[in-house]
Scaffold this active site. Structure first.
Site, PDB file in Angstrom:
ATOM      1  N   ASP A  99       0.811  -1.220   0.000  1.00  0.00           N
ATOM      2  CA  ASP A  99       0.000   0.000   0.000  1.00  0.00           C
ATOM      3  C   ASP A  99       0.843   1.268   0.000  1.00  0.00           C
ATOM      4  OD1 ASP A  99      -2.182  -1.655   0.186  1.00  0.00           O
ATOM      5  OD2 ASP A  99      -2.985  -0.747   2.014  1.00  0.00           O
ATOM      6  N   HIS A 244       3.650  -2.328   3.182  1.00  0.00           N
ATOM      7  CA  HIS A 244       3.658  -0.968   2.646  1.00  0.00           C
ATOM      8  C   HIS A 244       4.976  -0.699   1.926  1.00  0.00           C
ATOM      9  CE1 HIS A 244       0.622  -0.858   5.850  1.00  0.00           C
ATOM     10  NE2 HIS A 244       0.069   0.140   5.186  1.00  0.00           N
TER      11      HIS A 244
END
Length: 279
Positions: A99, A244
């Site tokens: 992400d 992430h």
């Protein structure tokens, strides 16, 4: 807004939104016995598992925007009440997701590691990051990764009105189409904070909502060994792993994937991406 300020704002929001995200996604598992539409939309496609790099343009999506026919209307989807947490199917299949990127400091290293092991993943990108790093989205297309929509500025959607949510999502889909070659078919709410408007607007734009099963909590920067342990201990058939590649210092994530990815492959897991619908 400076990027450092954006990262600080995101970190401040995380504490308040984490409980909401957990409540909105806990226990919402799609099993093989679920509805047929759900099984079809999330059926995984096995990525190549050989330990060699993918060839240039092996998975390039064609035609790129501007060279093909006019854009068709998004595929009409059923509006869900809950996000997808797992993928259905047989065997030891898992999905890796990243992400908040793409980030020129960290995303290339993650892509290099995935390519080294012949693995495809999903990247839920933020529009404000994607517009400055379009070459990384083009590389994701070249190497067969799936790119999803993670809004433009990574806001807490439950604090926005419907028009603001639509703008966040549409602008991001536009830049993804321009750089990646097609509009995204997957959407993830920042902080896992979903609401009815997000589900409805995502479906209107042809995007399925995807959450996660295993959170590495790498955004806390807990240490490389802790991230590795969370992935390896959470590995199971159908799991969706959240990591992430932006939003802060992701050097621990870069180091961790170099350890846990070979471990998953050696343990017999097939790392997959969802099958794209015809567009």
């Amino acid at each position: 807004m400076q990027k450092d300020q954006l990262f600080t704002r995101r970190r401040a929001l995380l504490a308040g939104a984490a409980a909401l995200g957990a409540a909105g996604t806990a226990g919402l598992i799609l099993a093989d016995s679920g509805e047929e539409a759900a099984r079809t939309s999330v059926a995984p496609v096995a990525g190549p598992q050989a330990r060699q790099a993918l060839g240039p343009s092996a998975f390039r999506l064609q035609p790129l925007t501007g060279y093909g026919p006019p854009r068709a209307a998004p595929h009409r989807l059923k509006v869900r009440d809950e996000p997808i947490l797992r993928v259905s199917g047989t065997g030891r299949r898992m999905v890796l997701t990243f992400d908040d990127g793409p980030n020129p400091l960290y995303t290339p290293h993650i892509l290099d590691t995935l390519a080294e092991h012949g693995v495809r993943a999903m990247f839920f990108v933020c529009g404000e990051m994607a517009v400055e790093n379009k070459e990384l989205l083009a590389r994701m297309a070249d190497e067969g990764h799936v790119v999803g929509n993670h809004t433009w500025t990574h806001p807490l959607l439950t604090a926005l009105d419907r028009g603001e949510i639509r703008s966040e999502m549409e602008r991001t889909s536009d830049v993804i189409e321009d750089a990646y070659g097609e509009r995204p078919q997957w959407f993830r709410a920042p902080y896992g904070a979903w609401n009815r408007a997000a589900f409805q607007l995502g479906a209107d734009m042809g995007m399925e909502p995807m959450a996660w099963t295993v959170d590495t909590t790498d955004w806390e920067e807990p240490g490389t060994s802790t991230i590795v342990d969370r992935v390896e201990s959470g590995a199971a058939p159908g799991v969706v792993v959240l990591s992430h590649d932006a939003g802060g210092d992701r050097s621990q994530t870069v180091r961790a994937i170099r350890e846990w990815l070979p471990y998953l492959l050696d343990s017999g897991y097939h790392l997959t991406v969802p099958r794209r619908r015809p567009v």
